[in-house]
Design a protein around this motif. Structure first.
Motif, PDB file in Angstrom:
ATOM      1  N   ASN A   7      50.180  13.851  -5.504  1.00  0.00           N
ATOM      2  CA  ASN A   7      49.535  14.815  -6.382  1.00  0.00           C
ATOM      3  C   ASN A   7      48.286  15.401  -5.728  1.00  0.00           C
ATOM      4  O   ASN A   7      47.282  14.708  -5.557  1.00  0.00           O
ATOM      5  CB  ASN A   7      49.167  14.141  -7.705  1.00  0.00           C
ATOM      6  CG  ASN A   7      50.392  13.613  -8.425  1.00  0.00           C
ATOM      7  OD1 ASN A   7      51.202  14.380  -8.939  1.00  0.00           O
ATOM      8  ND2 ASN A   7      50.544  12.295  -8.459  1.00  0.00           N
ATOM      9  N   TYR A   8      48.381  16.668  -5.370  1.00  0.00           N
ATOM     10  CA  TYR A   8      47.242  17.386  -4.799  1.00  0.00           C
ATOM     11  C   TYR A   8      46.477  18.068  -5.934  1.00  0.00           C
ATOM     12  O   TYR A   8      47.048  18.926  -6.634  1.00  0.00           O
ATOM     13  CB  TYR A   8      47.720  18.427  -3.795  1.00  0.00           C
ATOM     14  CG  TYR A   8      48.180  17.852  -2.479  1.00  0.00           C
ATOM     15  CD1 TYR A   8      47.365  17.930  -1.346  1.00  0.00           C
ATOM     16  CD2 TYR A   8      49.421  17.229  -2.362  1.00  0.00           C
ATOM     17  CE1 TYR A   8      47.785  17.402  -0.129  1.00  0.00           C
ATOM     18  CE2 TYR A   8      49.847  16.699  -1.153  1.00  0.00           C
ATOM     19  CZ  TYR A   8      49.028  16.792  -0.041  1.00  0.00           C
ATOM     20  OH  TYR A   8      49.438  16.269   1.153  1.00  0.00           O
ATOM     21  N   PRO A   9      45.203  17.743  -6.127  1.00  0.00           N
ATOM     22  CA  PRO A   9      44.430  18.356  -7.221  1.00  0.00           C
ATOM     23  C   PRO A   9      44.186  19.850  -7.032  1.00  0.00           C
ATOM     24  O   PRO A   9      43.771  20.533  -7.965  1.00  0.00           O
ATOM     25  CB  PRO A   9      43.104  17.587  -7.193  1.00  0.00           C
ATOM     26  CG  PRO A   9      43.432  16.296  -6.509  1.00  0.00           C
ATOM     27  CD  PRO A   9      44.460  16.658  -5.478  1.00  0.00           C
ATOM     28  N   GLY A  10      44.404  20.356  -5.845  1.00  0.00           N
ATOM     29  CA  GLY A  10      44.202  21.776  -5.578  1.00  0.00           C
ATOM     30  C   GLY A  10      44.983  22.197  -4.351  1.00  0.00           C
ATOM     31  O   GLY A  10      45.796  21.439  -3.808  1.00  0.00           O
ATOM     32  N   THR A  11      44.708  23.410  -3.889  1.00  0.00           N
ATOM     33  CA  THR A  11      45.429  23.959  -2.737  1.00  0.00           C
ATOM     34  C   THR A  11      44.635  23.797  -1.446  1.00  0.00           C
ATOM     35  O   THR A  11      45.203  23.522  -0.391  1.00  0.00           O
ATOM     36  CB  THR A  11      45.719  25.461  -2.967  1.00  0.00           C
ATOM     37  OG1 THR A  11      46.359  25.626  -4.244  1.00  0.00           O
ATOM     38  CG2 THR A  11      46.623  26.005  -1.877  1.00  0.00           C
ATOM     39  N   TRP A  12      43.319  23.962  -1.534  1.00  0.00           N
ATOM     40  CA  TRP A  12      42.468  23.881  -0.348  1.00  0.00           C
ATOM     41  C   TRP A  12      41.299  22.938  -0.613  1.00  0.00           C
ATOM     42  O   TRP A  12      40.786  22.848  -1.737  1.00  0.00           O
ATOM     43  CB  TRP A  12      41.908  25.253   0.023  1.00  0.00           C
ATOM     44  CG  TRP A  12      42.958  26.298   0.169  1.00  0.00           C
ATOM     45  CD1 TRP A  12      43.814  26.500   1.214  1.00  0.00           C
ATOM     46  CD2 TRP A  12      43.265  27.316  -0.797  1.00  0.00           C
ATOM     47  NE1 TRP A  12      44.638  27.564   0.979  1.00  0.00           N
ATOM     48  CE2 TRP A  12      44.333  28.087  -0.260  1.00  0.00           C
ATOM     49  CE3 TRP A  12      42.756  27.652  -2.053  1.00  0.00           C
ATOM     50  CZ2 TRP A  12      44.885  29.168  -0.939  1.00  0.00           C
ATOM     51  CZ3 TRP A  12      43.302  28.726  -2.740  1.00  0.00           C
ATOM     52  CH2 TRP A  12      44.354  29.463  -2.191  1.00  0.00           C
ATOM     53  N   LEU A  13      40.853  22.273   0.431  1.00  0.00           N
ATOM     54  CA  LEU A  13      39.663  21.429   0.329  1.00  0.00           C
ATOM     55  C   LEU A  13      38.405  22.290   0.255  1.00  0.00           C
ATOM     56  O   LEU A  13      38.348  23.391   0.831  1.00  0.00           O
ATOM     57  CB  LEU A  13      39.567  20.494   1.537  1.00  0.00           C
ATOM     58  CG  LEU A  13      40.598  19.377   1.620  1.00  0.00           C
ATOM     59  CD1 LEU A  13      40.464  18.634   2.949  1.00  0.00           C
ATOM     60  CD2 LEU A  13      40.448  18.399   0.452  1.00  0.00           C
ATOM     61  N   GLN A  14      37.413  21.796  -0.421  1.00  0.00           N
ATOM     62  CA  GLN A  14      36.129  22.494  -0.520  1.00  0.00           C
ATOM     63  C   GLN A  14      35.149  21.907   0.503  1.00  0.00           C
ATOM     64  O   GLN A  14      34.534  20.874   0.268  1.00  0.00           O
ATOM     65  CB  GLN A  14      35.544  22.364  -1.930  1.00  0.00           C
ATOM     66  CG  GLN A  14      36.274  23.162  -2.989  1.00  0.00           C
ATOM     67  CD  GLN A  14      35.577  23.085  -4.334  1.00  0.00           C
ATOM     68  OE1 GLN A  14      34.579  22.387  -4.498  1.00  0.00           O
ATOM     69  NE2 GLN A  14      36.108  23.779  -5.320  1.00  0.00           N
ATOM     70  N   PHE A  15      35.052  22.576   1.654  1.00  0.00           N
ATOM     71  CA  PHE A  15      34.070  22.219   2.667  1.00  0.00           C
ATOM     72  C   PHE A  15      33.461  23.511   3.205  1.00  0.00           C
ATOM     73  O   PHE A  15      34.168  24.512   3.377  1.00  0.00           O
ATOM     74  CB  PHE A  15      34.714  21.426   3.816  1.00  0.00           C
ATOM     75  CG  PHE A  15      35.023  19.988   3.483  1.00  0.00           C
ATOM     76  CD1 PHE A  15      33.994  19.066   3.295  1.00  0.00           C
ATOM     77  CD2 PHE A  15      36.337  19.562   3.368  1.00  0.00           C
ATOM     78  CE1 PHE A  15      34.281  17.748   2.995  1.00  0.00           C
ATOM     79  CE2 PHE A  15      36.622  18.235   3.070  1.00  0.00           C
ATOM     80  CZ  PHE A  15      35.597  17.332   2.880  1.00  0.00           C
ATOM     81  N   GLN A  16      32.181  23.491   3.488  1.00  0.00           N
ATOM     82  CA  GLN A  16      31.507  24.674   4.028  1.00  0.00           C
ATOM     83  C   GLN A  16      32.030  25.012   5.427  1.00  0.00           C
ATOM     84  O   GLN A  16      32.298  26.161   5.744  1.00  0.00           O
ATOM     85  CB  GLN A  16      29.987  24.418   4.095  1.00  0.00           C
ATOM     86  CG  GLN A  16      29.324  24.255   2.737  1.00  0.00           C
ATOM     87  CD  GLN A  16      28.874  25.569   2.142  1.00  0.00           C
ATOM     88  OE1 GLN A  16      28.722  26.559   2.872  1.00  0.00           O
ATOM     89  NE2 GLN A  16      28.673  25.609   0.840  1.00  0.00           N
TER      90      GLN A  16
END
Length: 250
Positions: A7-16
């Motif tokens: 289960n992926y909570p989203g599509t892309w990781l949030q990193f700067q």
């Protein structure tokens, strides 16, 4: 076929840092691939172990094939068949092997090895999963849960790394050598008189590891589920953006 839902909570990781983001996403995809390999190899292992074999029918089939081949060879050779029996016996054996290959009959020694191959593939996948976790925790800005995942992996599967190493260096273990340092010194392991290499005991793959002890790792859905649970815990620990998704996709 075993299927582990990730289960992926989203599509892309949030990193700067975009390069860092892509690198971690690549590692997560690799971990997903390893879970897939483990699921497939376990399924194939169980299929090979549980494949039905009718020994009596196999013996009757072999007797009929050999009888037909021997009759033809005797007819063609005449009296020379009895004068040079060993020569014609070998010829019969070769023709029997050719006939079996044409019929798609797999040698018993090959059939025996198939579960071992899938068991090793499973163990290699499990070990690779742990290696990726070890690399992930070395990055800065990793969530604390990444270390927890590694700790849980090591707690639940403590013998996997050593067994995988023995499988990879079986040429050393078979001669009684443990670590590479001991091998360089010519020092052999103390094994209490028993050296076990690539043994299947029930659903356990067993090896004498580098300290001379005999260790086991289970080839089972329980171990596969450990990978799935750890992977889902790891995925949930990151910050994501975009739509959630479930893998594998159909």
């Amino acid at each position: 076929m075993y299927i582990i839902e990730l289960n992926y909570p989203g599509t892309w990781l949030q990193f700067q840092d975009q390069n860092f983001k892509h690198e971690i996403e690549s590692m997560l995809r690799s971990l997903e691939g390893i879970v897939t390999e483990a699921a497939i190899s376990l399924s194939m292992y169980e299929q090979a172990v549980l494949a039905p074999r009718d020994r009596r029918q196999e013996m009757e089939r072999d007797r009929e094939l050999r009888g037909a081949i021997d009759s033809q060879i005797r007819e063609e050779a005449g009296e020379d068949y009895y004068q040079n029996f060993d020569k014609y016996r070998l010829k019969s054996e070769k023709q029997l092997r050719i006939k079996k290959a044409e019929l798609g009959i797999i040698p018993s020694s090959y059939l025996h090895k198939i579960p071992f191959i899938h068991a090793h593939t499973f163990v290699y996948a499990v070990d690779s999963f742990g290696k990726f976790l070890e690399e992930l925790v070395l990055y800065e800005d990793m969530p604390e849960a990444a270390q927890n995942c590694l700790d849980e992996f090591n707690r639940l599967l403590p013998s996997v790394r050593k067994i995988r190493n023995s499988a990879l260096h079986i040429e050393d273990r078979s001669r009684g050598y443990g670590t590479w340092k001991d091998k360089k010194k010519g020092k052999k392991m103390e094994t209490s008189g028993f050296l076990g290499l690539s043994n299947l005991e029930g659903n356990f793959l067993c090896y004498t590891i580098d300290d001379g002890t005999y260790q086991k790792v289970e080839i089972s859905v329980d171990v596969l589920n450990i990978l799935g649970q750890i992977m889902n815990h790891l995925l949930a620990s990151f910050q994501w953006e975009g739509s959630p998704r479930i893998e594998p996709h159909y």
